[in-house]
Structures are given as C-alpha cells and as structure tokens.
Design a protein around this motif. Structure first.
Motif, PDB file in Angstrom:
ATOM      1  N   SER A  56       0.835  -1.215   0.000  1.00  0.00           N
ATOM      2  CA  SER A  56       0.000   0.000   0.000  1.00  0.00           C
ATOM      3  C   SER A  56       0.866   1.260   0.000  1.00  0.00           C
ATOM      4  CB  SER A  56      -0.937   0.002   1.215  1.00  0.00           C
ATOM      5  OG  SER A  56      -0.226   0.156   2.434  1.00  0.00           O
ATOM      6  N   THR A  57       1.986   1.214   0.711  1.00  0.00           N
ATOM      7  CA  THR A  57       2.899   2.364   0.717  1.00  0.00           C
ATOM      8  C   THR A  57       3.437   2.633  -0.680  1.00  0.00           C
ATOM      9  OG1 THR A  57       3.543   1.960   3.024  1.00  0.00           O
ATOM     10  CG2 THR A  57       5.046   3.277   1.676  1.00  0.00           C
ATOM     11  N   GLN A  58       3.860   1.572  -1.351  1.00  0.00           N
ATOM     12  CA  GLN A  58       4.377   1.717  -2.714  1.00  0.00           C
ATOM     13  C   GLN A  58       3.282   2.193  -3.667  1.00  0.00           C
ATOM     14  OE1 GLN A  58       7.814  -1.838  -2.570  1.00  0.00           O
ATOM     15  NE2 GLN A  58       6.116  -1.931  -4.017  1.00  0.00           N
ATOM     16  N   TYR A  59       2.103   1.620  -3.520  1.00  0.00           N
ATOM     17  CA  TYR A  59       0.993   1.939  -4.418  1.00  0.00           C
ATOM     18  C   TYR A  59       0.579   3.403  -4.297  1.00  0.00           C
ATOM     19  CZ  TYR A  59      -3.542   1.421  -6.770  1.00  0.00           C
ATOM     20  OH  TYR A  59      -4.614   1.547  -7.616  1.00  0.00           O
ATOM     21  N   GLN A  60       0.540   3.898  -3.071  1.00  0.00           N
ATOM     22  CA  GLN A  60       0.102   5.273  -2.850  1.00  0.00           C
ATOM     23  C   GLN A  60       1.113   6.301  -3.354  1.00  0.00           C
ATOM     24  OE1 GLN A  60      -2.427   5.644   1.108  1.00  0.00           O
ATOM     25  NE2 GLN A  60      -0.886   4.047   1.360  1.00  0.00           N
ATOM     26  N   GLN A  61       2.366   5.899  -3.502  1.00  0.00           N
ATOM     27  CA  GLN A  61       3.365   6.816  -4.037  1.00  0.00           C
ATOM     28  C   GLN A  61       3.046   7.209  -5.476  1.00  0.00           C
ATOM     29  OE1 GLN A  61       7.075   4.732  -3.457  1.00  0.00           O
ATOM     30  NE2 GLN A  61       7.222   5.297  -1.295  1.00  0.00           N
ATOM     31  N   ASP A  62       2.459   6.283  -6.224  1.00  0.00           N
ATOM     32  CA  ASP A  62       2.102   6.551  -7.617  1.00  0.00           C
ATOM     33  C   ASP A  62       0.614   6.816  -7.792  1.00  0.00           C
ATOM     34  OD1 ASP A  62       4.752   6.155  -8.494  1.00  0.00           O
ATOM     35  OD2 ASP A  62       4.455   3.987  -8.541  1.00  0.00           O
ATOM     36  N   ASN A  63      -0.145   6.700  -6.717  1.00  0.00           N
ATOM     37  CA  ASN A  63      -1.589   6.911  -6.776  1.00  0.00           C
ATOM     38  C   ASN A  63      -2.007   7.774  -5.591  1.00  0.00           C
ATOM     39  OD1 ASN A  63      -2.650   4.794  -9.003  1.00  0.00           O
ATOM     40  ND2 ASN A  63      -0.997   3.857  -7.817  1.00  0.00           N
ATOM     41  N   SER A  64      -1.679   9.049  -5.666  1.00  0.00           N
ATOM     42  CA  SER A  64      -1.900   9.954  -4.535  1.00  0.00           C
ATOM     43  C   SER A  64      -3.374  10.184  -4.223  1.00  0.00           C
ATOM     44  CB  SER A  64      -1.222  11.300  -4.806  1.00  0.00           C
ATOM     45  OG  SER A  64      -1.732  11.876  -6.006  1.00  0.00           O
ATOM     46  N   GLN A  65      -4.247   9.843  -5.167  1.00  0.00           N
ATOM     47  CA  GLN A  65      -5.681  10.040  -4.942  1.00  0.00           C
ATOM     48  C   GLN A  65      -6.304   8.899  -4.141  1.00  0.00           C
ATOM     49  OE1 GLN A  65      -4.313   8.890  -7.600  1.00  0.00           O
ATOM     50  NE2 GLN A  65      -5.590   7.372  -8.607  1.00  0.00           N
ATOM     51  N   VAL A  66      -5.495   7.904  -3.766  1.00  0.00           N
ATOM     52  CA  VAL A  66      -5.983   6.754  -2.993  1.00  0.00           C
ATOM     53  C   VAL A  66      -5.373   6.775  -1.599  1.00  0.00           C
ATOM     54  CG1 VAL A  66      -6.116   4.235  -2.874  1.00  0.00           C
ATOM     55  CG2 VAL A  66      -6.238   5.376  -5.100  1.00  0.00           C
TER      56      VAL A  66
END
Length: 297
Positions: A56-66
């Motif tokens: 989730s940490t990695q994912y949110q770095q490229d998906n700031s709207q989540v």
C-alpha cells in the motif's frame, strides 16, 4: 458616434468574461469532485499485514488520490468485518468456507500469496528438531519440559495466538492434526508473539515465515525444515493461502489495488523479500477443507 457605442461594447465584453469565469468555475468544481480521494480500509490477518502495508505504501506513491489504511485484528475479524460491509477488504489466512458464521457466497476471494507457518522456540531451549507427536504433546501440555524432547532442563512456556487468528487455525489444523492447543497466554498479533518468544526463556509458539528473525529458532518437524522450497511441494505441510476478501466484486479503486498486489513486479520482489511465496511458484494447491492436489501443468 464612437462614444455612443463604447459603453454597450464594454458591457458586452463583460458579459462574455463573466460567462467564461462561470464556465471555468464549474469545470474546476467537477474536476475536484472527480479527483477526490478514494479511501480503502483493509483489516484482518497479521500474517498478511506486512505485505499489504508495504504494498500500500508503494501503491500510494504513484496513486496519490488513494488513501489506504491497513490494520490487523486476525483473520476472523477480517472476514466478519468485510462480510458486514464495514471494511473494503478482509485479509485472511483461511478460506471463508472454513470460518464459522461466515457466508462465503457473499464474498469474493482474491489470493495474493502463500505463507508457511512453523513452530518457533526461544533459542535457549536448545532444540532444533522435534517429531510431529512431540509437537502435539507440547501444545497439549503432555510434555512440559524441554529436556523431554532433547533440550535443556527448562519449563516449556506456550504462547498462543488469540481465537480468531488464521495462523492459529492453520497451525492447529495442520500442525496439531486438528487438536486444540492447550490454554495458555494469548496474543493478538504475530509481531507481539515474535518479540515474546525471543525474550522469554523456554517459550514456544508458531509464526508465519515472514516473521522469522535471527533471534528465534524455527523448529524442524520429523527432520523436515520449514523452508520455502519444502512448502512449494507440500513436504512442509503447514502452510496457507493469503486471501484478500471483498464483499462481492470490488469497486474500481479496491480492484486496482488488489490487482497491484497480485501483479508480477510485486510478486517477484516484495512477496519474496518479505518471506512469502508467490502462488505461481506452488507445485500443489489446497482447497477449502484442506485437500491438497498437484497443480495441473
């Protein structure tokens, strides 16, 4: 004549300017609403928690709207809360079909990894291998001193996971031949168990491979080591899938995050790094109820 038409002309320009501002304001408002933050709440298995947290940490770095919140609580809590619709995802070490009080028909199973589970002891116990029967005897308190299984003259201190833990359910089913572990102190998280076993002389418990540390002694059973290679072929039989359950088909933000966890980059790097096993590497598969079959080519 020129002066006569100057004021109407200015007024007309003003109308177009105001109209343009009005149109721009409406567009900005729509964009703001469309780009609103999608909130995803994930609750359940503490064995799966390290993987989902880091993913989730990695994912949110490229998906700031989540915005993703990951919590433990155990597989039972994950399954019950996602069934109630109070969370987006329920993490579980066990199939929904194997959990009492859960209707699996309401849930969709998204398998994201495999985790091996093994008995772990405090290093002071002086034991590295026990038989399957000795393992059962220890956790049912028929054996209470390490000297009786080849270790030091030291009382055995059992530390259990709490009821509702998928790690406990898997260990009791596959490690103890479906016998219940004797009454003993219980802990709500794998992280706490790891610390307590490492710091308590004579302690024994059970943990997912992802929680193995140098200050613990994973125990072989009947000479079989708890390794990734042995799990893949079911030579080490105490293992389970890591499930991310949703209530029905997930909405787009949740589906995209789960797809990310299942994606090849995450499976090849993060899954391996944290001590899990990619499902694609398994030579066997397990169904609800515990039956194991060879994976078809």
């Amino acid at each position: 004549m020129k002066k006569r038409f100057l004021l109407p002309l200015i007024s007309l320009v003003g109308v177009f300017v105001l109209a343009g501002c009005s149109s721009g304001s409406k567009s900005a408002s729509t964009t703001s609403k469309a780009s609103g933050t999608a909130k995803i709440t994930v609750v359940g298995s503490t064995a799966l928690q390290p993987l989902v947290e880091q993913a989730s940490t990695q994912y949110q770095q490229d998906n700031s709207q989540v915005q993703i919140t990951v919590q433990g609580g155990g597989s039972g809590a994950g399954l019950s809360q996602v069934s109630e619709g109070s969370v987006s995802v329920g993490n579980s070490d066990i199939f929904a079909e194997d959990q009492n009080g859960i209707d699996p028909n309401k849930l969709v199973d998204h398998k994201v990894a495999v985790v091996g589970i093994a008995p772990v002891a405090n290093k002071e116990a002086g034991v590295t291998n026990i038989t399957k029967q000795q393992l059962i005897d220890i956790f049912t308190k028929k054996v209470t001193n390490w000297k009786d299984v080849g270790g030091k003259d030291m009382p055995i201190v059992i530390i259990n996971r709490a009821q509702g833990s998928g790690t406990r359910a898997t260990f009791e089913s596959l490690g103890l031949n479906k016998q219940k572990a004797a009454t003993a102190p219980e802990q709500d998280s794998s992280g706490t168990v790891q610390k307590m076993v490492a710091s308590t002389p004579g302690a024994i418990s059970y943990l997912a491979f992802s929680y193995f540390k140098d200050n613990l002694q994973p125990l072989s059973v009947d000479g079989v080591k708890p390794t990734e290679a042995n799990v893949k072929i079911n030579k080490w039989t105490i293992w389970s899938y890591e499930h991310m359950y949703t209530k029905g088909s997930p909405k787009a933000p949740v589906a995209k995050f789960i797809n990310y966890v299942q994606s090849s980059p995450v499976q090849k790097t993060l899954v391996k790094k944290l001590g899990y096993i990619s499902i694609s590497q398994m030579k066997v598969e397990r169904t609800a109820g515990g039956q194991v079959n060879d994976v078809k080519p």
